[in-house]
Design an enzyme around this catalytic site. Sequence first.
Site, PDB file in Angstrom:
ATOM      1  N   ALA A   1       0.749  -1.438  -0.300  1.00 22.35           N
ATOM      2  CA  ALA A   1      -0.152  -0.016   0.396  1.00 22.35           C
ATOM      3  C   ALA A   1       0.492   1.579  -0.040  1.00 22.35           C
ATOM      4  CB  ALA A   1      -1.114   0.008   1.314  1.00 22.35           C
ATOM      5  N   ASN A   2       0.344   2.152  -0.169  1.00 18.87           N
ATOM      6  CA  ASN A   2       0.822   3.705   0.287  1.00 18.87           C
ATOM      7  C   ASN A   2       0.572   4.278   1.060  1.00 18.87           C
ATOM      8  OD1 ASN A   2      -0.731   5.640  -1.243  1.00 18.87           O
ATOM      9  ND2 ASN A   2      -0.625   4.374  -2.778  1.00 18.87           N
ATOM     10  N   ARG A   3       1.053   6.105   1.359  1.00 21.07           N
ATOM     11  CA  ARG A   3       0.861   6.541   2.496  1.00 21.07           C
ATOM     12  C   ARG A   3      -0.953   7.235   1.832  1.00 21.07           C
ATOM     13  NH1 ARG A   3       4.110   5.418   6.441  1.00 21.07           N
ATOM     14  NH2 ARG A   3       6.250   5.431   6.006  1.00 21.07           N
ATOM     15  N   SER A   4      -1.696   7.439   1.030  1.00 20.53           N
ATOM     16  CA  SER A   4      -2.158   8.277   0.276  1.00 20.53           C
ATOM     17  C   SER A   4      -3.815   8.379   1.140  1.00 20.53           C
ATOM     18  CB  SER A   4      -3.094   7.809  -1.342  1.00 20.53           C
ATOM     19  OG  SER A   4      -4.463   8.456  -1.405  1.00 20.53           O
TER      20      SER A   4
END
Length: 415
Positions: free
Chosen positions: A222-225
């Site tokens: 995943a990423n931090r968005s």
Amino acid sequence: MSALSGPDSSGPALDGPSFSGRVIVVGVTGGIAAYKAVEVCRRLVDAGAHVVPVMTQDAEHFIGRTTLSALCSEPVQTSLWDEDSPIPHTQLGQSADLILVVPATARLLGAYAGGLSTDLLTNTLLATRAPVIVCPAMHTEMWEHPAVQDNVVLLRRRGVVVVDPDVGRLAGGDSGAGRLASPERIVAAVARTLGPRDLADLIVVVTAGGTREPIDAVRVIANRSSGKQGYALAAEAAARGAVVTLISTVELATPPFVALVKVETAAQMQTAVESLAAVADVVIMAAAVADFRPKAVAVNKLKKHDGPPDIILEPTPDILAGLGMVKPTGQILVGFAAETDDLVDNAEAKLRRKNLDLIVANDVGAAGVGFQHDTNAVCLLRPDAPMVTIGLTDKRSIARAVLDSVVDIRRGSRS
Ligand code: PMT
């Protein structure tokens, strides 16, 4: 490219619409939901509006004048006769940029539809040329009664905005249609009515959040968005009259007047975007789409005792670049660039490579900028216009500037 200053962001940092300098007369009628008008007034004042409260006599059975007077910009007015001004209704009607009735009882709807001027509020409604929003709230049987429904149809036909009540728990403890719309929905209706309608009826698709690419049955890359920037864009576009679909990976509250499509992976986002983009006037890719995903997804949970897995990654399709290749004539394609170095050069390269009309570049390594923050700072780059820089401000203001740029591009392409 030369740097120009962006729109004035010296005003209050608002994470919602701005009603600065607008006069809103809020009429409160006698229903149990009258107490909720207090919260609506507070939000309008917080957004910069000058709020003038008018209560019917019946409303005073439900909330005190003092509460409303304290939260609004002026003391409550209730009577045609006992105020300082001899003709308060014409003064109110003429000075208003908008009249909002919250809650609107069956009696108020009937009187307004029938042109009856029985008190200060109904007189004011008849004495104004400003737009009017009514927010009905009543018991289900009353709301569904043909007399009330006929009045609603008539008012709508005359251009009155009716914010339909929600379905939910009612005063008697039972549930059904008739519960006053949420403050968010009411304030969004105000924004849609007062705001520039410069995106009216345009089909706008916005993506938000970070994609999640499965590794096995339980793990993802995943990423931090957080989705905040994309949601702010969707809310602002809807407030300006657009027909908005938001394709999102996150669980934030859906902005009013926005249709939501929930996705998780880059592949799902691609399918959703491509099915909607063909007929869209504007597509804005604010989502942080994974560039790589595991080539093979384990059906079961990978076991810790088997040791660290060798995860082989493969590139995901570049959704935005794909849209750029098949962009219909007249469509405006907006991308974002999340950079940690060489912001402008990297963004400019993406602008050209992906055939975009606008790219919104954010230096996500800078304090308060990009992922997860309530604030952002961006450069807006276009193929044929000077760069615009927007300093650190709330994400709704960034959204406003991005959509101003979209409107400017549309204007240019039509002239
Ligand atoms: O969600 P928040 O917490 O509010 O944070 C906002 C944000 C930082 C996510 C947002 O402002 C932002 O920068 N979004 C784009 C993030 C990104 O993926 O940037 P990029 O430079 O890697 O991609 C460039 C563009 O191509 C983006 O519009 C992206 O949506 C698109 N893309 C990228 C990869 C891919 N496979 N397909 C794409 O369509």
